[in-house]
Design a protein around this motif. Structure first.
Motif, PDB file in Angstrom:
ATOM      1  N   VAL A  73       0.852  -1.185   0.000  1.00  0.00           N
ATOM      2  CA  VAL A  73       0.000   0.000   0.000  1.00  0.00           C
ATOM      3  C   VAL A  73       0.889   1.236   0.000  1.00  0.00           C
TER       4      VAL A  73
ATOM      5  N   ARG B 167       1.130   5.590  -0.543  1.00  0.00           N
ATOM      6  CA  ARG B 167       0.352   6.825  -0.447  1.00  0.00           C
ATOM      7  C   ARG B 167       0.709   7.768  -1.589  1.00  0.00           C
ATOM      8  N   SER B 168      -0.303   8.351  -2.212  1.00  0.00           N
ATOM      9  CA  SER B 168      -0.125   9.341  -3.255  1.00  0.00           C
ATOM     10  C   SER B 168      -1.021  10.533  -2.908  1.00  0.00           C
TER      11      SER B 168
ATOM     12  N   SER C 158      -3.369  12.475  -0.754  1.00  0.00           N
ATOM     13  CA  SER C 158      -4.278  12.034   0.313  1.00  0.00           C
ATOM     14  C   SER C 158      -4.871  10.659   0.031  1.00  0.00           C
ATOM     15  N   ASP C 159      -4.470  10.060  -1.108  1.00  0.00           N
ATOM     16  CA  ASP C 159      -5.000   8.753  -1.501  1.00  0.00           C
ATOM     17  C   ASP C 159      -4.015   7.636  -1.188  1.00  0.00           C
ATOM     18  N   TYR C 160      -4.562   6.439  -0.994  1.00  0.00           N
ATOM     19  CA  TYR C 160      -3.748   5.254  -0.774  1.00  0.00           C
ATOM     20  C   TYR C 160      -4.028   4.262  -1.899  1.00  0.00           C
ATOM     21  N   HIS C 161      -2.975   3.664  -2.411  1.00  0.00           N
ATOM     22  CA  HIS C 161      -3.110   2.747  -3.541  1.00  0.00           C
ATOM     23  C   HIS C 161      -2.509   1.393  -3.188  1.00  0.00           C
ATOM     24  N   LYS C 162      -3.230   0.353  -3.527  1.00  0.00           N
ATOM     25  CA  LYS C 162      -2.737  -1.016  -3.305  1.00  0.00           C
ATOM     26  C   LYS C 162      -2.174  -1.545  -4.623  1.00  0.00           C
TER      27      LYS C 162
ATOM     28  N   VAL D 103       4.005   8.996  -6.792  1.00  0.00           N
ATOM     29  CA  VAL D 103       3.999   8.991  -5.332  1.00  0.00           C
ATOM     30  C   VAL D 103       5.024   9.992  -4.818  1.00  0.00           C
TER      31      VAL D 103
ATOM     32  N   SER E  74       7.575  10.522  -2.574  1.00  0.00           N
ATOM     33  CA  SER E  74       8.388   9.645  -1.731  1.00  0.00           C
ATOM     34  C   SER E  74       9.818   9.634  -2.259  1.00  0.00           C
TER      35      SER E  74
END
Length: 229
Positions: free
Chosen positions: A131, A133-134, A136-140, A167, A169
């Motif tokens: 998982v 984070r991008s 405020s969204d989270y992506h699996k 992302v 990061s």
């Protein structure tokens, strides 16, 4: 601790296997079953990881039994007859031991079982979603779907077959979240799946999808080592 059972109608065969099993502290012999009925009862009431199963039983063959069992444990077949070997492996057994079973041959079968368990765990880990984070969204993401990863200043672009995820990061942070055995950093700006490397040169990696990814000088030895294994 590995729980196992022995299913055999020959007392001598049961005792020989029991002696071999006793040499392993981490293998627990839960039951010695003299027939299929006893084996079914144990499998329904206990958590069994490994079954030593005789091929020729009084009422049914070992292979017929395997066809009727759902959620069966790993199986090592034991028999005095060679002619069932090819058919046996079609049932996905770990090994096929010919009687009388020497301890050395038994040990090899146990090693195969343990390698099988280790490989299964590794495969599960590689397929487990991560998982990310991008904003405020989270992506699996399924790691297997990733084609390559590229840094873009304070962002990281994760390129998959049908999508691209951006992302916020660092490369090191992304790499820590991925299965260690499945990905390698080839350049300060690139991470690639190891199983998608088709070939390497001194300056780049060719992926199976045709993408050419640069190799940084400080990463070259690690990439060569991984690719040659």
């Amino acid at each position: 601790m590995i729980n196992c059972i022995v299913v055999d109608d020959e007392p001598y065969a049961i005792e020989l296997l029991s002696k071999h099993i006793a040499a392993y502290e981490h293998i627990n012999l839960v039951s010695k079953c003299r027939n299929i009925r006893e084996a079914v009862s144990v499998l329904q009431s206990k958590q069994i990881d490994l079954m030593f199963l005789d091929v020729r039983m009084p009422d049914v063959t070992g292979m017929e039994f395997l066809e009727s069992v759902s959620n069966r444990p790993k199986v090592i077949l034991t028999t005095a007859y060679r002619e069932y070997a090819i058919e046996a492996y079609e049932y996905g057994v770990i090994d096929y031991l010919l009687k009388p079973i020497s301890f050395i041959r038994f040990a090899k079968a146990i090693n195969r079982f343990q390698e099988n368990i280790t490989n299964a765990k590794t495969t599960n880990n590689l397929l487990a979603p991560v998982v990310l984070r991008s904003g405020s969204d989270y992506h699996k993401l399924i790691p297997e779907h990733i084609e390559y990863i590229k840094s873009a200043k304070e962002y990281v672009s994760i390129v998959c077959k049908e999508t691209k995820l951006l992302v916020r990061s660092s490369m090191s942070s992304i790499l820590q979240q991925l299965p260690e055995a499945a990905f390698i950093q080839t350049h300060k700006s690139y991470i690639v799946p190891i199983n998608k490397i088709q070939s390497i040169s001194s300056s780049e990696v060719l992926l199976v999808n045709g993408e050419r990814i640069p190799i940084g000088r400080s990463y070259l030895d690690d990439v060569r080592k991984v690719f040659s294994n």
